[in-house]
Design an enzyme around this catalytic site. Structure first.
Site, PDB file in Angstrom:
ATOM      1  CE1 TYR A 147      -4.412  -1.182  -0.075  1.00 29.25           C
ATOM      2  CE2 TYR A 147      -3.289  -3.060   0.899  1.00 29.25           C
ATOM      3  CZ  TYR A 147      -4.387  -2.524   0.269  1.00 29.25           C
ATOM      4  OH  TYR A 147      -5.463  -3.324  -0.026  1.00 29.25           O
ATOM      5  CD  GLU A 193      -6.604  -6.159   1.127  1.00 30.03           C
ATOM      6  OE1 GLU A 193      -5.394  -6.013   1.391  1.00 30.03           O
ATOM      7  OE2 GLU A 193      -7.218  -5.411   0.337  1.00 30.03           O
TER       8      GLU A 193
END
Length: 403
Positions: free
Chosen positions: A98, A140
Site C-alpha cells: 500500500y 484483508e
C-alpha cells in the site's frame, strides 16, 4: 471519518479530481509499472491493463469512496471495500504494497492537478487514500486469518486429477491439494485465483468460480478460452486449455468472493449468461444438498446449445429442488425451439415470487438488462446481487443496490 478540514477540501476539489481521475489513474499505473515492472508481469492482469478497464475500475473506486466520505460521513462503504478486499486477498496482496501504491498515486495527483495541488489538497486526498487503504488492510488481514494463511500467503499447490471438455471452448478442471491436506472450505459463489507461468516468464493470475458443492473433497472450475486476436487477452485461458492436463500441478489461491448464497429459505432467482453459469452451478449444488424448499428459478442465456457449458449439471440440479424451474434462451437455437425462448433473456413471462433474492452473473450488458427487468417487476435493489468477471465497472450508484 475524514477530519473536518480535509472533508471541506475534498468536497471542494471532488469535481475537479473526479473529472481528472481517469487521467490520474492512467498516469499512476504508468509510474507504478515504470518503477516496478514486476507488478505488471506477476500481479496485475495484463489484459485489463491493455484494455484500460483496470484504470477505469481504480478511478471509479477512488471517486466512489471519496464521494461516500463527504456525502455520508461515518458510514463506511463496505460493499465497495469488501469487493476489492476479496479480490486483493485472492491475489496475495499484502499491507507492505500500500505505501508503494500511495507514493505513485500521490505523485500522479500532484502532476495532473498542477498548481491546484496545494499542500492542503494533497494532504486531504492522502487522508482519503489512507482511510481506504487502512480499511482494506484490516479486511484483508481478517480474510487471510479466516482461511488460516499468513497475510499475502494465499498460494498452494494443487494437482489436476481430471480434465473434461464441456464445449468447444470450455474445459473443466478437477483439482485436489498436492500436499494431501484437506481442501479449504468455501461458500457457493466464491472463486479461486489460478497463477500460471507463461512462455515469456510472466506469472499471470486469473479468477475462476468454483462449481462444485462446498463440502466436496476436490474442487472444480471451468475455463472458457478467450480468443480476441492479438494482445494479452486470453493468454491464461489459452495456456490452461493448451498446456494443463491430468497430473499437472497448478498454483491456486484459497477461495474468496463476497457474492455468496444466502442460506435462508427464501425464493431465489439465479440468472446467468455464457460462462457466468459457473457460480450458479455451485449455488444449485448447495441448494440441492441442503434441501432448499422455497422456489428457485434458474434462468440462463447463451449463444447456442453447443455453447451452453454445464447444461446437464444445471438441469440435473434443478430437478433435485422441491420447487426448482429452469428457463433457457438461445440466440441461435437448434431444432424445434420455442420462439419465446429465442434471443435475449426476457423475464416478462416468468412469475417472480414476493421476497425473491436474485443472483446475476454474466457480461455487464446482460446483468444490466436483467437488473432493469427485475426493478420494473418491483424487486428491491438490495435484493439484486451480482458477480463480475474482471474489474468491477458497475459500482454502487447510491440507490442501495446489492452485490
Amino acid at each position: 471519518m475524514l477530519s473536518l478540514k480535509s472533508a471541506e477540501t475534498v468536497r471542494a476539489t471532488l469535481p475537479a479530481v473526479g473529472e481528472a481521475i481517469g487521467t490520474i489513474a492512467d498516469l499512476f499505473y504508468r509510474k507504478l509499472f515504470a518503477a516496478h515492472p514486476e507488478l505488471l508481469r506477476n500481479l496485475f492482469n495484463r489484459a485489463h491493463q491493455a484494455a484500460g478497464t483496470q484504470r477505469q475500475a481504480l478511478a471509479g473506486a477512488i471517486a466512489a469512496f471519496a464521494t461516500a466520505l463527504v456525502e455520508r460521513p461515518g458510514v463506511r462503504p463496505d460493499t465497495l471495500l469488501g469487493r476489492i478486499a476479496h479480490k486483493h486477498a485472492s491475489l496475495g496482496v499484502s499491507a507492505a504494497q500500500y505505501p508503494v501504491v500511495h507514493r505513485h498515486l500521490s505523485a500522479a495527483i500532484a502532476e495532473v492537478l498542477g498548481d491546484a495541488a496545494t499542500e492542503e489538497v494533497i494532504a486531504a486526498w492522502d487522508e482519503v487514500y489512507w482511510l481506504m487503504a487502512d480499511s482494506l488492510i484490516e479486511t484483508e488481514r481478517r480474510l487471510y486469518a479466516e482461511r488460516g494463511v499468513l497475510a499475502g500467503g494465499t498460494w498452494r499447490q494443487w494437482e489436476v486429477i481430471e480434465r473434461t471438455r464441456e464445449t468447444a471452448d470450455v474445459v473443466t478442471f478437477r483439482i485436489r491439494p498436492a500436499d494431501g491436506r484437506p481442501a479449504p472450505a468455501f461458500r457457493a459463489g466464491q472463486y479461486v485465483s489460478v497463477r500460471v507461468e507463461l512462455a515469456d516468464g510472466a506469472r499471470q493470475i486469473r479468477q475462476y468460480s468454483l462449481t462444485n458443492a462446498p463440502d466436496a473433497t476436490v474442487r472444480t472450475f471451468s475455463v472458457k478460452r478467450v480468443d480476441t486476436g492479438e494482445g494479452p487477452a486470453g493468454e491464461v485461458s489459452t495456456h490452461l486449455h493448451d498446456h494443463v492436463h491430468e497430473g499437472d500441478a497448478l498454483t491456486v489461491s484459497a477461495p474468496y468472493g463476497d457474492i455468496v448464497l444466502d442460506t435462508t429459505d427464501t425464493p431465489l432467482l439465479l440468472a446467468s449468461a455464457g460462462i457466468g453459469c459457473t457460480p450458479i452451478v455451485a449455488m444449485l449444488e448447495e441448494l440441492a444438498a441442503g434441501g432448499h424448499r422455497a422456489p428457485v428459478i434458474a434462468v440462463h442465456a447463451d449463444r447456442s446449445p453447443a455453447d451452453h457449458a454445464l447444461r446437464a449439471d444445471q438441469e440435473r440440479l434443478v430437478t433435485k429442488l422441491a420447487q426448482g424451474t429452469a428457463h433457457v434462451w438461445y440466440e441461435r437455437p437448434e431444432g424445434d425451439w420455442p420462439a419465446e425462448r429465442t434471443g435475449h433473456l426476457d423475464l416478462s413471462g416468468i412469475g417472480i415470487p414476493d421476497g425473491v433474492q436474485a443472483y446475476l452473473c454474466g457480461p455487464l450488458p446482460f446483468m444490466r438488462s436483467v437488473r432493469t427487468q427485475l426493478l420494473e417487476r418491483g424487486v428491491h435493489p438490495s435484493a439484486i446481487h451480482y458477480e463480475v468477471f474482471g474489474p468491477d465497472l458497475w459500482l454502487p450508484r447510491g440507490d442501495g443496490e446489492g452485490h
